[in-house]
Design an enzyme around this catalytic site. Structure first.
Site, PDB file in Angstrom:
ATOM      1  N   HIS A  66      -2.508 -36.424  -5.312  1.00 50.31           N
ATOM      2  CA  HIS A  66      -3.445 -37.037  -4.363  1.00 50.31           C
ATOM      3  C   HIS A  66      -4.813 -36.348  -4.402  1.00 50.31           C
ATOM      4  O   HIS A  66      -5.394 -36.022  -3.369  1.00 50.31           O
ATOM      5  CB  HIS A  66      -2.877 -37.003  -2.947  1.00 50.31           C
ATOM      6  N   ASP A  84       4.935  -2.999  10.287  1.00 48.04           N
ATOM      7  CA  ASP A  84       4.873  -3.713  11.566  1.00 48.04           C
ATOM      8  C   ASP A  84       3.508  -4.363  11.774  1.00 48.04           C
ATOM      9  O   ASP A  84       3.408  -5.388  12.446  1.00 48.04           O
ATOM     10  CB  ASP A  84       5.245  -2.804  12.735  1.00 48.04           C
ATOM     11  N   SER A  94      -1.349  -7.786  -0.842  1.00 47.76           N
ATOM     12  CA  SER A  94      -1.859  -8.789   0.085  1.00 47.76           C
ATOM     13  C   SER A  94      -0.708  -9.063   1.049  1.00 47.76           C
ATOM     14  O   SER A  94       0.297  -9.672   0.682  1.00 47.76           O
ATOM     15  CB  SER A  94      -2.262 -10.057  -0.667  1.00 47.76           C
ATOM     16  N   GLU A 103       3.355 -24.274   3.071  1.00 43.72           N
ATOM     17  CA  GLU A 103       2.969 -24.120   1.668  1.00 43.72           C
ATOM     18  C   GLU A 103       2.969 -22.673   1.204  1.00 43.72           C
ATOM     19  O   GLU A 103       3.215 -22.396   0.023  1.00 43.72           O
ATOM     20  CB  GLU A 103       1.586 -24.738   1.431  1.00 43.72           C
ATOM     21  N   HIS A 137       0.821  -1.211   0.000  1.00 45.10           N
ATOM     22  CA  HIS A 137       0.000   0.000   0.000  1.00 45.10           C
ATOM     23  C   HIS A 137       0.859   1.267   0.000  1.00 45.10           C
ATOM     24  O   HIS A 137       0.348   2.357  -0.266  1.00 45.10           O
ATOM     25  CB  HIS A 137      -0.969   0.007   1.187  1.00 45.10           C
ATOM     26  N   HIS A 194      -4.892   6.138   8.261  1.00 44.48           N
ATOM     27  CA  HIS A 194      -4.498   5.086   7.331  1.00 44.48           C
ATOM     28  C   HIS A 194      -5.392   5.114   6.087  1.00 44.48           C
ATOM     29  O   HIS A 194      -6.611   5.154   6.172  1.00 44.48           O
ATOM     30  CB  HIS A 194      -4.599   3.705   7.992  1.00 44.48           C
ATOM     31  N   ASP A 237      -7.493 -42.341   3.043  1.00 41.69           N
ATOM     32  CA  ASP A 237      -7.056 -41.172   3.820  1.00 41.69           C
ATOM     33  C   ASP A 237      -8.211 -40.264   4.207  1.00 41.69           C
ATOM     34  O   ASP A 237      -8.099 -39.480   5.148  1.00 41.69           O
ATOM     35  CB  ASP A 237      -6.012 -40.373   3.038  1.00 41.69           C
TER      36      ASP A 237
END
Length: 615
Positions: free
Chosen positions: A413, A148, A118, A364, A71, A254, A421
């Site tokens: 999978h 922060d 993001s 991930e 931003h 902000h 599973d």
């Protein structure tokens, strides 16, 4: 070249503040206060610390900068204008439709490696960018600026752990600790020692600096450059809105631009009064080294798949074999894993190219984020895990799409066919997720030969691609000379008298072939299509098949009904007025044997036969 004076850098910082306020006020929106807090840091980074070719942002040996707190885009644009890449007047195009100076940075701009905005993603990409320097033998350094408030994101700490594990001493993070988030004070406020302690716990060299003291920031960056064996983070104490007495350090500002007119004019006059212009403009030094790019790979020399018709091979295993083969051929290819390499078979790549294999453990988000960074710097990354675990990185994949990156994801999978599973491991939404990304290629091979050929197609394709692989062994159905272009399909059974067209992908292709045999014995002919490319899909072949079959089309997929193969085929055939009967998983599955589950959830040959007969 002499180091720039503190006075000169202070002038640069002031100019960056002026430009950030002016551009956001002119746009009527944006985040000027977060730019103001970072101005001194940006001035030191761009005009004292970093070494790069200011006229060629894509020079492979340039020091890299990632604005993780996206931003604050206006100050990034201001820094490049100050560096002379484009006229300062263009900053007034901020946030307009005709301009690439968007509200948050995207790689439409040559100096942006990955889209940010993001939060928690830029630092993950910085891991891949820093690792890439090792891949190409370059001395470039990577710098990443975080907010922060941003460090509340878990992906930041995944990245912190990965950077420490790989001892990335060519990586320096800066936390702009201005103590204010969007809606309230940040978690730690100005307790910088607590923030630094967290980074230290992850194995980083953590230094607390005054983010508005030019000399102190320089000292911290000097220490980072001199550090070996670990990454460095500067935790910089700053004030949001620094430089404007009316808003400095005040909450509630902000994402608010100063109103064009009296309010903005007053602010700009206050800032302009601080310019001294005594020491001139600091010069920028060129890259630290010159690396030699690898020659392009000749995919024409890639060996043909070594299978016999009828061999039983899981596509996940064939994928691992293919990845090792293309990795051995093409030095641009890197592989990233999330502690499942012995199930996805990416460990086969590790055996042939261990220096280009990166274990991110069970994380991930940083795996995909680092792959984004690699892709931004010319590597061809193949991050892989179980398809269901890619959902955890869905936002990263979305941003990779926005970044238009050359990244190759693989999810194994998938579907109820994994068996015992149970549903937590059964990816049943992955095709929908990936088809929703504009321009993403989505592939779902049915056998070992098509898998190997499609891995090579993915590697050569320019852009985001996803392959879904399966756990069960399936028979090799194609000869070694068969080709599988992206956007194609294979018609496996056909006649002029087809009463229906059945379209499958992956394991359901074989259920469709079983259904063909059952129906043929009853005197009913059907066309069977292997739609291995879901996006782009082979509209021409499907349209022709539907026409011959009198408009009767059945799709069958090991996926939920929304967004997968059925929707892809229906979209392709909609202009022809064809209504598609879709067989898909329509309930939350449970554990069981693969064949039992495929039948229970409506995907087996008997269900296809019933659908063709209209039952």
């Amino acid at each position: 070249m002499a180091a720039p004076s503190v006075a000169a850098l202070q002038d640069v910082a002031t100019q960056l503040r002026i430009d950030s306020v002016a551009s956001t006020s002119h746009a009527g929106s944006g985040h000027p206060t977060t730019c103001l807090s970072a101005a001194d840091i940006m001035a030191v980074l761009f005009f004292s610390e970093m070494r790069f070719d200011a006229k060629n942002p894509q020079n492979p040996d340039n020091d890299r900068f990632v604005l993780s707190k996206g931003h604050a885009a206006p100050i990034l644009y201001a820094a490049w204008a100050e560096a002379g890449l484009f006229p300062r007047e263009r900053l007034m195009e901020l946030r307009t439709f005709e301009s690439d100076l968007e509200g948050h940075p995207t790689p439409r701009l040559p100096f942006v490696d990955v889209a940010t905005g993001s939060l928690g993603q830029g630092i993950c990409a910085a891991i891949g960018i820093a690792l890439n320097a090792r891949r190409i033998g370059s001395a470039y350094r990577t710098y990443v600026l975080l907010g922060d408030g941003e460090i509340a994101e878990g992906s930041v700490w995944e990245a912190a752990d990965a950077a420490s594990h790989y001892k990335l001493d060519n990586l320096c993070a800066i936390v702009d600790a201005n103590a204010l988030g969007q809606s309230q004070a940040t978690e730690f406020g100005h307790d910088l020692n607590r923030i630094a302690a967290r980074w230290s716990a992850f194995g980083w060299k953590a230094l607390v600096v005054d983010g508005h003291d030019i000399a102190d920031v320089q000292k911290g960056l000097d220490a980072a450059r001199a550090t070996s064996g670990q990454p460095t983070v500067l935790v910089a104490r700053t004030l949001k809105g620094k430089g404007l007495s009316s808003i400095e350090g005040k909450d509630g500002w902000h994402g608010k631009a100063l109103k064009s007119g009296e309010e903005a004019d007053k602010a700009l006059k206050e800032l302009e009064a601080k310019l001294t212009r005594t020491d001139g403009k600091p010069a920028i030094s060129g890259p630290r080294s010159n690396s030699k790019p690898a020659p392009p790979a000749d995919y024409g020399t890639l060996p043909a798949p070594a299978y016999k018709m009828g061999d039983l091979v899981a596509t996940r295993e064939a994928w691992g074999t293919a990845l090792a083969a293309v990795g051995k051929l093409d030095p641009r290819i890197v592989a990233l894993d999330a502690d499942v390499k012995n199930s996805t078979f990416s460990d086969r790549f590790e055996k042939v190219a261990p220096d280009r294999f990166y274990e991110m453990f069970i994380a991930e988000q940083v795996m995909v984020g680092a792959a984004m960074g690699f892709a931004a710097r010319g590597a061809v990354p193949f991050p892989s895990t179980f398809a269901c675990f890619l959902y955890r990185a869905a936002d990263f994949i979305r941003m990779a799409g926005i970044s238009m990156l050359n990244m190759k994801l693989t999810g194994s999978h998938a579907g109820v066919s994994i068996g015992e599973d149970g549903p937590s491991q059964m990816a049943l939404e992955d095709l929908a997720m990936m088809r929703a990304i504009p321009n993403a290629v989505v592939l779902y091979p049915s056998d070992a030969v098509s898998t190997e050929r499609l891995v090579a197609e993915m590697a050569q394709h320019k852009g985001l691609a996803y392959m879904r692989t399966s756990r069960p062994k399936t028979p090799v159905s194609y000869g070694p000379d068969e080709r599988f272009p992206i956007g194609g399909s294979k018609v496996l059974r056909q006649s002029p008298d087809d009463k229906a067209m059945v379209v499958g992908a992956g394991i359901t292709v074989f259920e469709a072939l079983k259904a063909y045999d059952i129906l043929k014995a009853e005197g009913i002919s059907i066309r069977v299509v292997d739609a291995y490319s879901l996006q782009p899909i082979d509209t021409a072949t499907l349209t022709e098949g539907a026409k011959v079959a009198g408009g009767k089309v059945v799709t069958v997929e090991d996926h939920y009904a929304a967004g997968g193969l059925g929707d892809a085929v229906a979209e392709a055939l909609a202009p022809s007025g064809v209504i598609v009967k879709r067989l898909a998983v329509r309930a939350i599955p449970r554990s069981g044997e693969p064949g039992e589950l495929v039948d229970k959830f409506g995907l087996s040959a008997r269900h296809i036969v019933e659908a063709v007969k209209g039952k």
